[in-house]
Design an enzyme around this catalytic site. Structure first.
Site, short mmCIF file in Angstrom:
data_model
loop_
_atom_site.label_atom_id
_atom_site.label_comp_id
_atom_site.label_asym_id
_atom_site.label_seq_id
_atom_site.Cartn_x
_atom_site.Cartn_y
_atom_site.Cartn_z
N GLU A 233 -1.61 -17.44 28.29
CA GLU A 233 -0.52 -17.84 29.49
C GLU A 233 -0.13 -15.98 29.98
O GLU A 233 0.21 -15.29 29.38
CB GLU A 233 0.66 -18.39 29.14
N HIS B 137 11.12 -19.98 23.07
CA HIS B 137 12.00 -19.09 24.07
C HIS B 137 13.52 -19.62 23.85
O HIS B 137 14.50 -19.08 23.91
CB HIS B 137 12.05 -20.18 25.85
N ARG C 168 15.64 -20.69 26.65
CA ARG C 168 15.47 -22.28 27.66
C ARG C 168 16.38 -22.70 26.01
O ARG C 168 16.29 -22.84 24.39
CB ARG C 168 14.17 -22.55 26.73
N HIS D 252 3.30 -14.80 29.60
CA HIS D 252 4.80 -15.80 28.60
C HIS D 252 4.49 -13.82 27.88
O HIS D 252 3.20 -13.47 27.07
CB HIS D 252 3.38 -16.51 28.30
N ASP E 289 9.27 -15.37 31.08
CA ASP E 289 7.73 -15.52 31.43
C ASP E 289 8.61 -14.86 32.75
O ASP E 289 9.51 -15.06 33.69
CB ASP E 289 7.77 -16.85 32.17
#
Length: 298
Positions: free
Chosen positions: A275, A187, A143, A278, A194
């Site tokens: 999460e 990320h 990301r 994740h 993910d």
């Protein structure tokens, strides 16, 4: 005799004076050498550090967001689906299917990139799952930093059109405090991903199942029809229900979460327990570097 004594005293005095001068000179030279070494160390230290960083990180650093010059993707990053095309991809941040409701900055294409060690390990996870009748689907991989900044800026506004679907029981003002949004993301270091699971063989019963009572179930029917397993909540649900070991789940959802955690852990991926989707590969190839190159097709 007195003359001889005087001469002896004068000679000793001159010798002592000479020794004193030599000590002074030696002391001065020692101090000069010491200062020169300190100066040399001060001048060379930054270069030595830069050399080490260059060797370890290919000279890569966190790029400045904005401007006309786009940072380039390092050669050490791999496009995951090129390593194994049977890994499915549903990169939500490149579309409007996310908690912001629009494509996120830096996502110019729905492509999954990871640093090479993490990418290769993910392929191994997938290949192990294939033998069990399942496969991986990726929702987010590398990301860009600008994307994280986009999340932060959005979180500071009152806009909450997607609240019902992604954070129905969480006030938007609490997203920072509860850790759902952070000013920096793992990320961006290129080793966090993910993921979910899909069935290799279509299961009509699973596809026609009804959503259990709960939050974040907007995509339930769509995901089951696509063969994705039920994990008890949609991806990116900002709710306690997303905790990997949350007790208030169906037995099917619990089993699916455990299956995913076990498969990922076997190849070095550590789950973030808040999460279920994740995971971060350990050891991280770039533990202190936050990249900002945009996600593009090539």
């Amino acid at each position: 005799m007195p003359a001889f004594s005087c001469l002896f005293i004068v000679s000793v005095a001159r010798y002592a004076q000479g020794v004193s001068k030599r000590k002074s000179i030696v002391g001065l030279v020692t101090k000069v050498i010491r200062y020169l070494w300190l100066l040399l160390w001060w001048l060379l230290l930054p270069q030595a550090i830069a050399s080490v960083e260059s060797d370890n990180l290919e000279g890569i650093r966190s790029e400045t967001v904005g401007g006309d010059i786009q940072p380039e993707r390092p050669k050490s990053f791999q496009r995951v689906t090129r390593l194994d095309s049977s890994i499915r991809s549903d990169m939500r941040y490149a579309s409007d299917q996310n908690f912001v409701g629009r494509p996120i900055a830096g996502y110019l294409a729905p492509v999954c990139y990871l640093a090479n060690p993490a990418a290769l390990a993910l392929v191994e996870v997938h290949q192990g799952l294939l033998a069990q009748g399942y496969g991986l689907i990726v929702f987010d991989c590398y990301r860009p930093e600008r994307a994280t900044n986009d999340f932060v800026q959005w979180a500071l506004t009152r806009e909450a059109a997607q609240k019902t679907h992604y954070f129905p029981r969480t006030d938007k003002s609490e997203l920072f405090a509860k850790g759902y949004i952070a000013r920096h993301s793992g990320h961006s270091r290129g080793a966090t991903v993910d993921v979910g699971l899909y069935r290799l063989q279509f299961d009509p019963a699973a596809a026609s199942g009804k959503a259990s009572n709960g939050v974040c179930r907007r995509r339930f029917a769509e995901d089951r029809a696509a063969g994705l397993l039920d994990f008890g909540s949609d991806y990116d649900c900002f709710d306690r229900l997303s905790q990997t070991a949350h007790p208030d789940l169906s037995e099917v959802a619990k089993q699916n979460r455990q299956r995913l955690v076990n498969a990922m852990a076997a190849k070095g991926f550590v789950n973030y327990d808040q999460e279920w989707w994740h995971f971060t590969f350990q050891p991280e190839p770039y533990p202190t570097v936050y990249f900002d190159f945009p996600i593009t097709e090539d």
